[in-house]
Scaffold this active site. Structure first.
Site, PDB file in Angstrom:
ATOM      1  N   GLY A  48      -2.257   6.732  12.643  1.00 35.56           N
ATOM      2  CA  GLY A  48      -1.709   6.797  11.211  1.00 35.56           C
ATOM      3  C   GLY A  48      -0.635   7.636  10.968  1.00 35.56           C
ATOM      4  O   GLY A  48       0.618   7.562  10.401  1.00 35.56           O
ATOM      5  N   GLU A 102      -2.346  14.703   9.131  1.00 34.84           N
ATOM      6  CA  GLU A 102      -3.086  13.167   9.089  1.00 34.84           C
ATOM      7  C   GLU A 102      -2.264  12.512   8.106  1.00 34.84           C
ATOM      8  O   GLU A 102      -1.606  13.055   7.099  1.00 34.84           O
ATOM      9  CB  GLU A 102      -4.470  13.620   8.317  1.00 34.84           C
ATOM     10  CG  GLU A 102      -5.535  12.421   7.998  1.00 34.84           C
ATOM     11  CD  GLU A 102      -5.966  11.631   9.122  1.00 34.84           C
ATOM     12  OE1 GLU A 102      -5.158  11.236   9.700  1.00 34.84           O
ATOM     13  OE2 GLU A 102      -7.101  11.557   9.312  1.00 34.84           O
ATOM     14  N   ASP A 106      -9.107  10.108   2.577  1.00 39.52           N
ATOM     15  CA  ASP A 106      -9.684   9.288   1.718  1.00 39.52           C
ATOM     16  C   ASP A 106     -10.975   9.649   1.392  1.00 39.52           C
ATOM     17  O   ASP A 106     -11.240  10.780   0.499  1.00 39.52           O
ATOM     18  CB  ASP A 106      -9.704   7.862   2.112  1.00 39.52           C
ATOM     19  CG  ASP A 106     -10.384   6.681   1.508  1.00 39.52           C
ATOM     20  OD1 ASP A 106     -10.161   6.800   0.069  1.00 39.52           O
ATOM     21  OD2 ASP A 106     -10.622   5.810   2.010  1.00 39.52           O
ATOM     22  N   LYS A 134      -6.284  10.824  -1.514  1.00 36.19           N
ATOM     23  CA  LYS A 134      -6.894  10.090  -2.606  1.00 36.19           C
ATOM     24  C   LYS A 134      -8.082  10.945  -3.176  1.00 36.19           C
ATOM     25  O   LYS A 134      -9.200  10.699  -2.849  1.00 36.19           O
ATOM     26  CB  LYS A 134      -7.667   8.862  -2.400  1.00 36.19           C
ATOM     27  CG  LYS A 134      -6.389   7.759  -1.722  1.00 36.19           C
ATOM     28  CD  LYS A 134      -7.224   6.560  -1.282  1.00 36.19           C
ATOM     29  CE  LYS A 134      -6.170   5.474  -0.732  1.00 36.19           C
ATOM     30  NZ  LYS A 134      -7.006   4.348  -0.234  1.00 36.19           N
ATOM     31  N   VAL A 156      -3.030   1.488   0.365  1.00 34.35           N
ATOM     32  CA  VAL A 156      -1.628   1.664   0.578  1.00 34.35           C
ATOM     33  C   VAL A 156      -1.052   1.131   1.959  1.00 34.35           C
ATOM     34  O   VAL A 156      -1.985   1.531   2.673  1.00 34.35           O
ATOM     35  CB  VAL A 156      -0.984   2.984  -0.041  1.00 34.35           C
ATOM     36  CG1 VAL A 156      -1.127   3.017  -1.329  1.00 34.35           C
ATOM     37  CG2 VAL A 156      -1.801   4.177   0.903  1.00 34.35           C
ATOM     38  N   ASP A 162      -1.395   1.322   7.828  1.00 33.01           N
ATOM     39  CA  ASP A 162      -1.677  -0.121   8.290  1.00 33.01           C
ATOM     40  C   ASP A 162      -2.608  -0.598   7.312  1.00 33.01           C
ATOM     41  O   ASP A 162      -3.476  -0.284   6.850  1.00 33.01           O
ATOM     42  CB  ASP A 162      -1.839  -0.432   9.558  1.00 33.01           C
ATOM     43  CG  ASP A 162      -3.253  -0.172  10.043  1.00 33.01           C
ATOM     44  OD1 ASP A 162      -3.617   0.949   9.683  1.00 33.01           O
ATOM     45  OD2 ASP A 162      -3.975  -0.937  10.638  1.00 33.01           O
TER      46      ASP A 162
HETATM   47  P1  IMP Z   1     -11.424   9.207   5.358  1.00 27.35           P
HETATM   48  O1  IMP Z   1     -12.111   9.537   6.670  1.00 27.35           O
HETATM   49  O2  IMP Z   1     -12.261   8.214   4.698  1.00 27.35           O
HETATM   50  O3  IMP Z   1     -10.837  10.250   4.682  1.00 27.35           O
HETATM   51  O4  IMP Z   1     -10.339   7.984   5.925  1.00 27.35           O
HETATM   52  C1  IMP Z   1      -9.168   8.558   6.565  1.00 27.35           C
HETATM   53  C2  IMP Z   1      -8.580   7.284   7.400  1.00 27.35           C
HETATM   54  O5  IMP Z   1      -9.059   6.014   6.583  1.00 27.35           O
HETATM   55  C3  IMP Z   1      -7.392   7.457   7.364  1.00 27.35           C
HETATM   56  O6  IMP Z   1      -6.862   8.139   8.553  1.00 27.35           O
HETATM   57  C4  IMP Z   1      -6.726   5.879   7.447  1.00 27.35           C
HETATM   58  O7  IMP Z   1      -6.649   5.506   8.694  1.00 27.35           O
HETATM   59  C5  IMP Z   1      -7.703   5.210   6.702  1.00 27.35           C
HETATM   60  N1  IMP Z   1      -7.288   4.994   5.245  1.00 27.35           N
HETATM   61  C6  IMP Z   1      -8.009   5.451   4.322  1.00 27.35           C
HETATM   62  N2  IMP Z   1      -7.288   4.979   3.273  1.00 27.35           N
HETATM   63  C7  IMP Z   1      -6.356   4.124   3.627  1.00 27.35           C
HETATM   64  C8  IMP Z   1      -5.166   3.337   3.043  1.00 27.35           C
HETATM   65  O8  IMP Z   1      -5.043   3.080   1.503  1.00 27.35           O
HETATM   66  N3  IMP Z   1      -4.128   2.726   3.817  1.00 27.35           N
HETATM   67  C9  IMP Z   1      -4.323   2.426   5.213  1.00 27.35           C
HETATM   68  N4  IMP Z   1      -5.605   3.568   5.768  1.00 27.35           N
HETATM   69  C10 IMP Z   1      -6.231   3.983   4.936  1.00 27.35           C
END
Ligand code: IMP
Length: 178
Positions: A48, A102, A106, A134, A156, A162
């Site tokens: 990403g 990054e 999320d 987020k 998003v 993606d």
């Molecule tokens: P985390 O480990 O929950 O912080 O997630 C991080 C990963 O989830 C990111 O690097 C993205 O690949 C994916 N991700 C989280 N939210 C989104 C979104 O809204 N759109 C696309 N990918 C997302």
């Protein structure tokens, strides 16, 4: 700009390309100031972050290096929890100033698991630059030194992000349509 259809879902324009580029310039200027003379090593997390990394790295004017890794996580035993491996991670991070790139933070789970892997090599410093955050979705606290935009807890796409492999090439950010 109009809605785009990716697979089964419509996405509507959310942050324009010009606004994104403006914010990238601001973050690059901060990094220039914070890291002058420190020869930082940017580490982009694939897939990403590749668009954000390419734009931010070109906007930085100080001496700097960049490399990319891919993260793979798998379930360990109940005592080890989730284990994360970084494919392509260099083993010479000792005493380096690291800036992790990054696409979006999320829940925070990914970076929360990955940071100790970097710390193991005793770098001089580690900071995170995230294109998006987020805050409302956060389950693991991760310190973000540089954040492009804080957004609501909605899906998003675009600018490297993606939806099931599609949408990464959109130059602006789109959000799931109501
Ligand atoms: P985390 O480990 O929950 O912080 O997630 C991080 C990963 O989830 C990111 O690097 C993205 O690949 C994916 N991700 C989280 N939210 C989104 C979104 O809204 N759109 C696309 N990918 C997302």
């Amino acid at each position: 700009m109009s809605k785009v259809l990716l697979h089964d879902k419509y996405f509507q324009p959310y942050i324009a390309a010009a606004e994104i580029q403006q914010r990238i310039q601001e973050i690059a200027a901060e990094i220039d100031k914070d890291y002058a003379g420190l020869d930082p090593l940017f580490i982009g997390i694939l897939n990403g972050s590749f668009v954000f990394a390419a734009d931010l790295f070109r906007a930085v004017t100080i001496k700097a290096e960049i490399s990319f890794i891919k993260l793979a996580s798998y379930r360990g035993t109940s005592s080890t929890g989730n284990i994360i491996t970084a494919i392509g991670l260099e083993d010479n991070l000792h005493d380096r100033h690291i800036i992790i790139l990054e696409d979006i933070v999320d829940t925070g789970r990914t970076l929360f698991s990955f940071l100790p892997v970097i710390e193991q090599q005793s770098p001089a410093s580690v900071r995170i630059a995230a294109f998006l955050s987020k805050p409302d979705a956060r389950q693991h606290e991760v310190p973000l030194a540089y954040t492009g935009f804080e957004i609501p807890d909605k899906f998003v796409v675009g600018y490297g992000l993606d939806y099931d492999k599609l949408g990464r090439n959109l130059p602006e950010l789109y959000i799931l349509a109501d």
